[in-house]
Design a protein around this motif. Structure first.
Motif, mmCIF file in Angstrom:
data_model
loop_
_atom_site.group_PDB
_atom_site.id
_atom_site.type_symbol
_atom_site.label_atom_id
_atom_site.label_comp_id
_atom_site.label_asym_id
_atom_site.label_seq_id
_atom_site.Cartn_x
_atom_site.Cartn_y
_atom_site.Cartn_z
ATOM 1 N N SER A 117 -5.694 66.300 -20.609
ATOM 2 C CA SER A 117 -5.133 66.077 -21.943
ATOM 3 C C SER A 117 -3.628 66.349 -22.006
ATOM 4 N N SER A 118 -3.128 67.232 -21.170
ATOM 5 C CA SER A 118 -1.691 67.536 -21.185
ATOM 6 C C SER A 118 -0.847 66.429 -20.545
ATOM 7 N N ASP A 119 -1.476 65.454 -19.896
ATOM 8 C CA ASP A 119 -0.754 64.394 -19.192
ATOM 9 C C ASP A 119 -0.539 63.135 -20.028
ATOM 10 N N GLU A 120 -1.041 63.102 -21.243
ATOM 11 C CA GLU A 120 -1.005 61.894 -22.063
ATOM 12 C C GLU A 120 0.416 61.372 -22.260
ATOM 13 N N ARG A 121 1.380 62.236 -22.491
ATOM 14 C CA ARG A 121 2.759 61.785 -22.746
ATOM 15 C C ARG A 121 3.367 61.129 -21.505
ATOM 16 N N ILE A 122 2.919 61.510 -20.328
ATOM 17 C CA ILE A 122 3.424 60.919 -19.095
ATOM 18 C C ILE A 122 2.839 59.521 -18.899
ATOM 19 N N TRP A 123 1.594 59.331 -19.316
ATOM 20 C CA TRP A 123 0.922 58.052 -19.107
ATOM 21 C C TRP A 123 1.260 57.005 -20.159
ATOM 22 N N GLN A 124 1.688 57.398 -21.352
ATOM 23 C CA GLN A 124 1.950 56.423 -22.413
ATOM 24 C C GLN A 124 2.961 55.347 -22.028
ATOM 25 N N PRO A 125 4.093 55.669 -21.388
ATOM 26 C CA PRO A 125 5.011 54.590 -20.983
ATOM 27 C C PRO A 125 4.376 53.628 -19.973
ATOM 28 N N ILE A 126 3.496 54.146 -19.146
ATOM 29 C CA ILE A 126 2.804 53.296 -18.172
ATOM 30 C C ILE A 126 1.840 52.364 -18.900
ATOM 31 N N VAL A 127 1.129 52.902 -19.897
ATOM 32 C CA VAL A 127 0.227 52.087 -20.718
ATOM 33 C C VAL A 127 1.000 50.929 -21.340
ATOM 34 N N GLN A 128 2.166 51.216 -21.903
ATOM 35 C CA GLN A 128 2.976 50.180 -22.558
ATOM 36 C C GLN A 128 3.462 49.124 -21.566
ATOM 37 N N LYS A 129 3.882 49.570 -20.397
ATOM 38 C CA LYS A 129 4.370 48.627 -19.384
ATOM 39 C C LYS A 129 3.243 47.704 -18.904
ATOM 40 N N LEU A 130 2.055 48.259 -18.717
ATOM 41 C CA LEU A 130 0.930 47.460 -18.234
ATOM 42 C C LEU A 130 0.429 46.461 -19.276
ATOM 43 N N LYS A 131 0.594 46.784 -20.560
ATOM 44 C CA LYS A 131 0.191 45.842 -21.609
ATOM 45 C C LYS A 131 0.909 44.505 -21.441
ATOM 46 N N LYS A 132 2.164 44.555 -21.033
ATOM 47 C CA LYS A 132 2.943 43.343 -20.830
ATOM 48 C C LYS A 132 2.382 42.502 -19.682
ATOM 49 N N GLN A 133 1.603 43.151 -18.812
ATOM 50 C CA GLN A 133 0.987 42.464 -17.682
ATOM 51 C C GLN A 133 -0.491 42.179 -17.940
ATOM 52 N N ARG A 134 -0.886 42.267 -19.212
ATOM 53 C CA ARG A 134 -2.268 42.019 -19.646
ATOM 54 C C ARG A 134 -3.269 42.989 -19.022
ATOM 55 N N ILE A 135 -2.831 44.216 -18.852
ATOM 56 C CA ILE A 135 -3.731 45.266 -18.373
ATOM 57 C C ILE A 135 -3.795 46.328 -19.453
ATOM 58 N N ASN A 136 -5.000 46.555 -19.954
ATOM 59 C CA ASN A 136 -5.225 47.574 -20.976
ATOM 60 C C ASN A 136 -5.658 48.851 -20.255
ATOM 61 N N LEU A 137 -4.737 49.773 -20.074
ATOM 62 C CA LEU A 137 -5.037 51.045 -19.424
ATOM 63 C C LEU A 137 -5.498 52.004 -20.501
ATOM 64 N N LYS A 138 -6.805 52.271 -20.510
ATOM 65 C CA LYS A 138 -7.382 53.156 -21.516
ATOM 66 C C LYS A 138 -7.418 54.573 -20.968
ATOM 67 N N LEU A 139 -6.704 55.479 -21.631
ATOM 68 C CA LEU A 139 -6.640 56.875 -21.219
ATOM 69 C C LEU A 139 -7.830 57.626 -21.806
ATOM 70 N N VAL A 140 -8.574 58.279 -20.924
ATOM 71 C CA VAL A 140 -9.699 59.105 -21.352
ATOM 72 C C VAL A 140 -9.316 60.542 -21.016
ATOM 73 N N GLU A 141 -9.090 61.338 -22.046
ATOM 74 C CA GLU A 141 -8.571 62.688 -21.852
ATOM 75 C C GLU A 141 -9.689 63.708 -21.647
#
Length: 137
Positions: free
Chosen positions: A43-67
């Motif tokens: 759960s403490s890593d969510e802020r690190i993964w959010q920019p990656i989630v946004q970048k992958l959306k542009k590549q049509r990849i929905n990275l779903k974070l499960v904390e």
């Protein structure tokens, strides 16, 4: 801030093999579809993964974070096929988990190393630690 970007870069680099693996074998008709990948994180890593989630959306990849907040839960969820990946452990923890749970989870890449913390009942600050100080021994 510099360390944050270093961690972010390492996280993105760790996803390259994943993206390649999920991207291979798709025909042009399915290229417009979005692929969802569920990744277990602490759960403490969510802020690190959010920019990656946004970048992958542009590549049509929905990275779903499960904390998760317990270090045993992500491996169990991965073994039970509730996750596609998890990102939280070092090699020794993984080897110990596999041995004690009779599983064969394998590392497919490396990611950032989160901050570690030090605890003491004797030492009150880092400045108290030096070679001449016997309090830490």
């Amino acid at each position: 801030m510099k360390q944050f970007f270093k961690r972010l870069s390492l996280g993105v680099v760790a996803l390259v093999p994943l993206l390649f693996a999920f991207g291979c074998g798709k025909n042009s008709a399915s290229a417009a579809q979005t692929t969802t990948i569920k990744i277990g994180i602490m759960s403490s890593d969510e802020r690190i993964w959010q920019p990656i989630v946004q970048k992958l959306k542009k590549q049509r990849i929905n990275l779903k974070l499960v904390e998760f907040s317990d270090y045993n839960q992500p491996n169990k969820a991965l073994t039970d096929h509730q996750l596609d990946l998890n990102s939280f452990q070092h090699y020794d923890f993984l080897a110990s988990w596999n041995k004690s749970h009779d599983t064969d989870i394998v590392a497919i890449g490396e990611t950032y190393m989160t901050r570690g913390f030090m605890y003491s009942q004797k030492i009150k600050s880092i400045s108290q630690i030096n070679q001449s100080n016997q309090a830490w021994r």
